[in-house]
Design a protein around this motif. Structure first.
Motif, PDB file in Angstrom:
ATOM      1  N   LYS A 276       0.909  -1.196  -0.083  1.00 10.81           N
ATOM      2  CA  LYS A 276       0.080   0.075  -0.151  1.00 10.81           C
ATOM      3  C   LYS A 276       0.902   1.181   0.202  1.00 10.81           C
ATOM      4  O   LYS A 276       0.665   2.194  -0.715  1.00 10.81           O
ATOM      5  CB  LYS A 276      -0.946  -0.075   1.217  1.00 10.81           C
ATOM      6  N   ARG A 277       1.940   1.088   0.620  1.00 10.95           N
ATOM      7  CA  ARG A 277       2.958   2.435   0.675  1.00 10.95           C
ATOM      8  C   ARG A 277       3.365   2.661  -0.630  1.00 10.95           C
ATOM      9  O   ARG A 277       3.773   3.736  -1.131  1.00 10.95           O
ATOM     10  CB  ARG A 277       3.999   2.408   1.923  1.00 10.95           C
ATOM     11  N   ASP A 278       3.992   1.575  -1.277  1.00 10.65           N
ATOM     12  CA  ASP A 278       4.508   1.695  -2.562  1.00 10.65           C
ATOM     13  C   ASP A 278       3.415   2.132  -3.382  1.00 10.65           C
ATOM     14  O   ASP A 278       3.883   2.893  -4.508  1.00 10.65           O
ATOM     15  CB  ASP A 278       5.103   0.276  -3.056  1.00 10.65           C
ATOM     16  N   ALA A 279       2.044   1.666  -3.436  1.00 11.90           N
ATOM     17  CA  ALA A 279       1.253   2.010  -4.284  1.00 11.90           C
ATOM     18  C   ALA A 279       1.066   3.620  -4.215  1.00 11.90           C
ATOM     19  O   ALA A 279       1.076   4.430  -5.079  1.00 11.90           O
ATOM     20  CB  ALA A 279      -0.031   1.445  -4.174  1.00 11.90           C
ATOM     21  N   ALA A 280       1.079   4.045  -3.081  1.00  7.87           N
ATOM     22  CA  ALA A 280       0.806   5.622  -2.798  1.00  7.87           C
ATOM     23  C   ALA A 280       2.048   6.432  -3.073  1.00  7.87           C
ATOM     24  O   ALA A 280       1.810   7.568  -3.638  1.00  7.87           O
ATOM     25  CB  ALA A 280       0.811   5.597  -1.074  1.00  7.87           C
ATOM     26  N   SER A 281       3.245   5.742  -3.082  1.00 11.60           N
ATOM     27  CA  SER A 281       4.331   6.515  -3.660  1.00 11.60           C
ATOM     28  C   SER A 281       4.192   6.585  -4.794  1.00 11.60           C
ATOM     29  O   SER A 281       4.944   7.693  -5.465  1.00 11.60           O
ATOM     30  CB  SER A 281       5.577   5.781  -3.098  1.00 11.60           C
ATOM     31  N   ALA A 282       3.661   5.622  -5.548  1.00 16.07           N
ATOM     32  CA  ALA A 282       3.796   5.622  -7.231  1.00 16.07           C
ATOM     33  C   ALA A 282       2.834   6.428  -7.700  1.00 16.07           C
ATOM     34  O   ALA A 282       2.461   6.729  -8.809  1.00 16.07           O
ATOM     35  CB  ALA A 282       3.641   4.268  -7.602  1.00 16.07           C
ATOM     36  N   GLY A 283       1.636   6.901  -6.716  1.00 18.22           N
ATOM     37  CA  GLY A 283       0.455   7.577  -7.222  1.00 18.22           C
ATOM     38  C   GLY A 283      -0.530   6.731  -7.668  1.00 18.22           C
ATOM     39  O   GLY A 283      -1.164   7.373  -8.675  1.00 18.22           O
ATOM     40  N   VAL A 284      -0.633   5.394  -7.430  1.00 17.48           N
ATOM     41  CA  VAL A 284      -1.513   4.445  -8.196  1.00 17.48           C
ATOM     42  C   VAL A 284      -2.385   4.023  -7.014  1.00 17.48           C
ATOM     43  O   VAL A 284      -2.146   3.953  -5.845  1.00 17.48           O
ATOM     44  CB  VAL A 284      -0.807   3.740  -9.082  1.00 17.48           C
TER      45      VAL A 284
END
Length: 422
Positions: free
Chosen positions: A158-166
């Motif tokens: 979830k953090r990686d998705a948030a960082s990628a803006g997706v």
């Protein structure tokens, strides 16, 4: 003139060349390159070949112009058949200045965060093949892999998705490898699993996302409130099958869903079925015989009739099996066959008494097989007719493979000496 900076890193069409399987992935976009100051889009094809039991490895690269055509089948014309087959071109981006980042999500794909549920066992994911598939199809830009499916991995995804803006497109993936030798045996395993959907409480509510001849992707419902559904991949224990199916799973979840959240099942094109048909000799009989329409042998097949003598009006029933029968759109789920039947009645010296043209057309679907075997190009047929006048005849059943042009395969005759008594 020389090619400058025209080598893409993630937009390759990859082909695994082996005796059993050939995979191809079309480029999703084109890399920009320069030739003496002029800007062009370049399509690069990566050629990969197997080495003994090892997965295919890159051996060469070819650069192509931005608008090649992928020919799915040939166009045939003859006196009895006119068939037009489709040619699909690659589509160029709308403008040369449009960047990968500017392309629509449906074209570029969306990131998927895969949480592996069963690493370390005897029947689990082959991580090397999984990562190789991701690298070849997406350049590892859309497929994110986590070696655990616990809560820490979920939060990290979830953090990686948030960082990628997706959006957090998280997939909990469990894999099971079967020791089935081919698609026949695998189909039995699939049927057993589907039957378990009805009786096993842990599988109740499961749904099939896609089913191929060597793998099955199933989504199991969440185990409870707040849990994620588990996606289960069942695949043949063969590196070729895993390579094909791992790529399919990745393509499935990195494709943008429709507005209602559903995804289209991928389609497998087995290119290894195309070359054998191009080199295949004309259709021939495997066997033909006068059959007993009621009596069968121990295998449930038609039994051969013991005599060629018939009563007036009694049906003359035959069985015929064929090899080297062509396929329309071979190697695809849409492959079909078409065999035409004419009948001639001749007297004992071979003179034609009467001919019945276009008695019947045998048509049907051709199921994909893994690995491809000789049975893929085989079929069988039954036919019958009755004669009311006593005498000695030659009854000729003429079969024509209408799936291939006349210059590749001609009519074949099954001739039976028949005696009709009042």
């Amino acid at each position: 003139m020389r090619l400058l900076d025209a080598v893409p890193t993630d937009n390759r069409l990859s082909m695994d060349l082996s005796s059993n399987v050939t995979n191809s992935k079309t480029a999703k976009s084109f890399q920009k390159g320069g030739v003496d100051g002029c800007k062009y889009s370049i399509l690069q094809v990566e050629h990969r070949e197997p080495r003994d039991t090892e997965p295919p490895q890159p051996v060469s690269f070819s650069n192509y112009s931005p608008q090649p055509a992928l020919i799915l089948a040939k166009e045939h014309r003859d006196h009895n058949l006119i068939k037009f087959d489709r040619i699909d071109p690659f589509k160029q981006p709308q403008a040369e200045a449009q960047t990968n980042h500017e392309q629509s999500p449906a074209r570029q794909g969306i990131p998927a965060f895969f949480l592996m549920a069963n690493l370390g066992g005897d029947f689990d994911l082959n991580l090397a093949l999984w990562r190789d598939s991701a690298q070849r199809s997406h350049g590892a830009t859309l497929v994110r892999t986590y070696l655990s499916h616990g809560q820490p991995s979920i939060e990290q995804a979830k953090r990686d998705a948030a960082s990628a803006g997706v959006e957090p497109n998280i997939v909990v993936l469990s894999t099971t490898n079967t020791h089935d030798k081919n698609s026949y045996e695998f189909k039995n395993s699939v049927n057993k699993l589907k039957n378990a959907f009805q009786v096993d409480p842990t599988l109740k509510g499961s749904k099939v996302l896609f089913e191929w001849s060597m793998c099955l992707l199933v989504e199991r419902p969440p185990e409870g409130r707040g849990f994620l559904p588990v996606t289960m991949l069942m695949v043949l224990e063969a590196w070729q099958a895993k390579t094909i199916c791992y790529t399919a799973v990745q393509e499935y979840f990195t494709a943008a869903p429709s507005p209602d959240g559903s995804r289209a099942a991928p389609i497998w094109f087995d290119a290894s079925a195309v070359a054998p048909q191009m080199l295949m000799p004309p259709m021939k009989f495997i066997q033909t015989f006068l059959a007993d329409k009621i009596r069968t042998n121990q295998d449930g097949a038609f039994a051969e009739r013991g005599t060629n003598v018939y009563s007036a009006g009694e049906e003359i029933f035959i069985f015929a099996s064929f090899d080297h029968v062509g396929r329309i759109l071979p190697g695809t789920p849409f492959a079909t066959y078409e065999i035409g039947l004419d009948i001639e009645l001749r007297n004992h010296d071979g003179t034609v008494i009467t001919k019945i043209a276009n008695v019947h057309t045998y048509q049907g679907n051709s199921t994909q097989r893994f690995p491809l075997d000789a049975d893929y190009f085989r079929n069988h047929a039954t036919a019958g007719l009755s004669l009311r006048d006593a005498g000695n005849y030659k009854v000729v059943f003429i079969f024509t493979d209408r799936s291939r042009p006349r210059n590749e395969t001609g009519p074949i005759e099954a001739v039976f000496d028949i005696t009709v008594k009042q």
